[in-house]
Each structure stands twice: as structure tokens, then as C-alpha cells.
Design an enzyme around this catalytic site. Structure first.
Site, PDB file in Angstrom:
ATOM      1  N   SER A   1      -5.466   3.326   7.773  1.00  0.00           N
ATOM      2  CA  SER A   1      -6.089   2.243   7.953  1.00  0.00           C
ATOM      3  C   SER A   1      -7.296   1.976   7.326  1.00  0.00           C
ATOM      4  O   SER A   1      -7.692   0.633   7.510  1.00  0.00           O
ATOM      5  CB  SER A   1      -6.790   2.009   9.529  1.00  0.00           C
ATOM      6  OG  SER A   1      -5.804   2.001  10.424  1.00  0.00           O
ATOM      7  N   THR A   2      -7.469   2.443   6.153  1.00  0.00           N
ATOM      8  CA  THR A   2      -8.628   2.088   5.168  1.00  0.00           C
ATOM      9  C   THR A   2      -8.413   1.143   4.183  1.00  0.00           C
ATOM     10  O   THR A   2      -9.251   0.833   3.404  1.00  0.00           O
ATOM     11  CB  THR A   2      -9.178   3.600   4.735  1.00  0.00           C
ATOM     12  OG1 THR A   2      -8.308   3.884   3.786  1.00  0.00           O
ATOM     13  CG2 THR A   2      -9.768   4.254   5.873  1.00  0.00           C
TER      14      THR A   2
ATOM     15  N   GLY B   1       0.915  -1.304  -0.023  1.00  0.00           N
ATOM     16  CA  GLY B   1      -0.033   0.060   0.001  1.00  0.00           C
ATOM     17  C   GLY B   1       0.727   1.243   0.036  1.00  0.00           C
ATOM     18  O   GLY B   1       1.836   1.532  -0.708  1.00  0.00           O
ATOM     19  N   VAL B   2       0.429   2.240   0.887  1.00  0.00           N
ATOM     20  CA  VAL B   2       0.987   3.413   0.777  1.00  0.00           C
ATOM     21  C   VAL B   2       2.582   3.561   1.477  1.00  0.00           C
ATOM     22  O   VAL B   2       3.487   4.066   1.028  1.00  0.00           O
ATOM     23  CB  VAL B   2       0.080   4.721   1.540  1.00  0.00           C
ATOM     24  CG1 VAL B   2      -0.033   4.504   2.985  1.00  0.00           C
ATOM     25  CG2 VAL B   2       0.717   6.051   1.326  1.00  0.00           C
ATOM     26  N   ASP B   3       2.416   2.408   2.452  1.00  0.00           N
ATOM     27  CA  ASP B   3       3.898   2.254   2.914  1.00  0.00           C
ATOM     28  C   ASP B   3       4.901   1.840   2.104  1.00  0.00           C
ATOM     29  O   ASP B   3       5.924   2.079   1.853  1.00  0.00           O
ATOM     30  CB  ASP B   3       3.530   1.169   4.029  1.00  0.00           C
ATOM     31  CG  ASP B   3       4.823   0.793   4.955  1.00  0.00           C
ATOM     32  OD1 ASP B   3       4.940   0.139   5.748  1.00  0.00           O
ATOM     33  OD2 ASP B   3       5.648   1.835   4.996  1.00  0.00           O
TER      34      ASP B   3
HETATM   35  N1  APR Z   1      -0.750   7.897  -2.058  1.00  0.00           N
HETATM   36  C1  APR Z   1      -1.965   8.057  -1.294  1.00  0.00           C
HETATM   37  N2  APR Z   1      -2.724   7.049  -0.810  1.00  0.00           N
HETATM   38  C2  APR Z   1      -2.279   6.044  -0.953  1.00  0.00           C
HETATM   39  C3  APR Z   1      -1.044   5.641  -1.906  1.00  0.00           C
HETATM   40  C4  APR Z   1      -0.627   6.697  -2.457  1.00  0.00           C
HETATM   41  N3  APR Z   1       0.429   6.476  -3.144  1.00  0.00           N
HETATM   42  N4  APR Z   1      -1.086   4.163  -2.041  1.00  0.00           N
HETATM   43  C5  APR Z   1      -2.341   3.692  -1.277  1.00  0.00           C
HETATM   44  N5  APR Z   1      -2.934   4.615  -0.691  1.00  0.00           N
HETATM   45  C6  APR Z   1      -4.226   4.598   0.177  1.00  0.00           C
HETATM   46  C7  APR Z   1      -4.875   3.247  -0.147  1.00  0.00           C
HETATM   47  O1  APR Z   1      -5.827   3.241  -1.123  1.00  0.00           O
HETATM   48  C8  APR Z   1      -5.725   3.366   1.386  1.00  0.00           C
HETATM   49  O2  APR Z   1      -6.967   4.318   0.865  1.00  0.00           O
HETATM   50  O3  APR Z   1      -3.871   4.740   1.616  1.00  0.00           O
HETATM   51  C9  APR Z   1      -4.985   4.161   2.204  1.00  0.00           C
HETATM   52  C10 APR Z   1      -4.080   3.258   3.296  1.00  0.00           C
HETATM   53  O4  APR Z   1      -4.178   1.738   2.780  1.00  0.00           O
HETATM   54  P1  APR Z   1      -2.929   1.077   3.147  1.00  0.00           P
HETATM   55  O5  APR Z   1      -1.605   1.496   2.419  1.00  0.00           O
HETATM   56  O6  APR Z   1      -3.447  -0.348   2.944  1.00  0.00           O
HETATM   57  O7  APR Z   1      -2.546   1.185   4.637  1.00  0.00           O
HETATM   58  P2  APR Z   1      -3.562   0.563   6.114  1.00  0.00           P
HETATM   59  O8  APR Z   1      -4.657  -0.038   5.520  1.00  0.00           O
HETATM   60  O9  APR Z   1      -3.239   1.476   7.043  1.00  0.00           O
HETATM   61  O10 APR Z   1      -2.617  -0.760   6.309  1.00  0.00           O
HETATM   62  C11 APR Z   1      -1.266  -0.860   6.717  1.00  0.00           C
HETATM   63  O11 APR Z   1      -0.393  -2.194   5.184  1.00  0.00           O
HETATM   64  O12 APR Z   1       1.037  -1.645   3.623  1.00  0.00           O
HETATM   65  C12 APR Z   1       0.964  -2.296   4.873  1.00  0.00           C
HETATM   66  O13 APR Z   1       2.979  -1.966   5.962  1.00  0.00           O
HETATM   67  C13 APR Z   1       1.412  -1.688   6.058  1.00  0.00           C
HETATM   68  O14 APR Z   1       1.086  -3.405   7.478  1.00  0.00           O
HETATM   69  C14 APR Z   1       0.799  -1.968   7.115  1.00  0.00           C
HETATM   70  C15 APR Z   1      -0.639  -2.037   6.594  1.00  0.00           C
END
Ligand code: APR
Length: 173
Positions: free
Chosen positions: A118-119, A33-35
Site C-alpha cells: 500500500s505504500t 508497481g510490484v504487481d
Molecule cells: N520488489 C519489491 N518492492 C517493489 C517492487 C519490486 N520489484 N516494485 C515496486 N515495489 C514497491 C514499491 O516501491 C512500494 O514500496 O512495492 C511497494 C508497493 O507499491 P505498489 O506496487 O504501488 O503497490 P500499492 O501501493 O499496494 O498499490 C497497489 O498498484 O500496481 C498496482 O495493481 C496494483 O492497483 C494495485 C496498486
């Protein structure tokens, strides 16, 4: 107050702000994801710096440099995994925004960008999360001059609409 809040659709790794917020996990060593997007754009030095932080508890926030990102800093926070709402998820998510904003203020940062924490993988309902994010941010900005402005960078129309209506809901109240 609301003139200090913006909602945009886009990619948080492209934001030229003082800090972007990462929705990380408790190891702070990257993920999907965003991470994953932030670590890819920042380059390997970000993980090296994160390794020295010793992880992060859910609801807490830690700050690093931005490395190869256009943003000067990354504020890493760990959102709650959604388990139906009975495990203090709302308060933990509120803490991500409150502690992220507090850290930005402590570092005298002016602009900060948040993803929808978290979404994604963590399954938190988007509209509920957006209401918490906006309410917590408005409460913080009411009592603090820094950061000056907050942008919610939404990946996709649905997340964007939820944040826009959360702001409209506050404006209307
Ligand atoms: N820019 C902005 N938002 C983004 C991007 C980006 N480049 N990529 C993804 N997102 C959005 C997703 O669409 C979602 O709306 O970020 C939001 C959070 O989604 P996740 O990245 O899946 O984060 P989260 O739900 O908090 O889960 C965290 O996922 O990636 C792993 O290491 C992380 O274990 C942790 C978990």
C-alpha cells in the site's frame, strides 16, 4: 522472535522463498508497481491462474503457484488505499500481513517475503505502514511456528530504513 525477521533492499521477484507476497488490486488481474513486476517475472500463466480466483477483497489474501518466478508460490493481497487514516486503513493493512502469514502457515510454507504493501500507488505513509507490518508479523510469529522466517524486501533506501527502524522499535520495547 526477531531472529525470524529480516529486512533487505531488493527486488521481490528475485527472492528464492516459498512465497512472495503481491500488493495486488481487487481484480487480481495485474497492474503496475510490484504487481506488474511479479506478473512480468511469473509469466502469463500467473494471470490465468488468478483469473480463476474471482478477485480478492481488501485486507484478504489468496495463493497461487509461482510459475516462472524463483518463488514457489505467490500470495496475493490487496492493501487499503490511504484516505487520511479515518477509513480503517490501519486495520485493513494489518489484515494483509496477518492473512498472508496465515495462508503461508496453512500451506506449511517456511519462508515468505513481503513488499511494503500500500505504500506506492495506494499512498499509505511508509513509516506508519512499516510499523504495522512489523508489529503484525511479530504478533503472528509469536503464536505460530510457520512460516519460520519473514523477509521484508524493500524497494529503495527509505522503505528499507523505515522497516529497519520498525524492527528496532520492537526490539527496544
Ligand atoms: N520488489 C519489491 N518492492 C517493489 C517492487 C519490486 N520489484 N516494485 C515496486 N515495489 C514497491 C514499491 O516501491 C512500494 O514500496 O512495492 C511497494 C508497493 O507499491 P505498489 O506496487 O504501488 O503497490 P500499492 O501501493 O499496494 O498499490 C497497489 O498498484 O500496481 C498496482 O495493481 C496494483 O492497483 C494495485 C496498486
Amino acid at each position: 522472535m526477531l531472529d525470524r525477521i529480516e529486512v533487505v533492499e531488493g527486488d521481490i521477484t528475485k527472492q528464492e522463498v516459498d512465497a512472495i507476497v503481491n500488493a495486488a488490486n481487487t481484480t487480481l488481474l495485474g497492474g503496475g508497481g510490484v504487481d506488474g513486476a511479479i506478473h512480468r517475472a511469473a509469466g502469463p500463466k500467473l494471470k490465468e491462474e488468478c483469473r480463476a480466483l474471482g478477485g480478492c477483497d481488501t485486507g484478504e489474501a489468496k495463493i497461487t503457484g509461482g510459475h516462472d518466478l524463483p518463488a514457489k508460490h505467490v500470495i496475493h493481497t490487496v492493501g487499503p488505499v490511504w484516505r487520511g487514516g479515518g477509513n480503517d486503513e490501519d486495520n485493513l493493512l494489518a489484515g494483509c500481513y496477518r492473512n498472508g502469514l496465515a495462508l503461508a502457515g496453512q500451506h506449511r510454507l517456511r519462508t515468505i517475503a513481503f513488499p511494503s504493501i500500500s505504500t506506492g500507488a495506494y499512498g499509505f505513509p511508509v513509516a506508519r505502514a512499516a510499523r504495522i507490518a512489523v508489529a503484525e508479523t511479530v504478533a503472528f510469529l509469536r503464536d505460530h511456528e510457520l512460516p519460520e522466517s519473514v523477509v521484508f524486501v524493500c524497494f529503495g533506501r527509505d522503505v528499507y530504513d523505515c522497516h529497519r527502524s520498525a524492527v528496532a522499535g520492537i526490539a527496544g520495547s
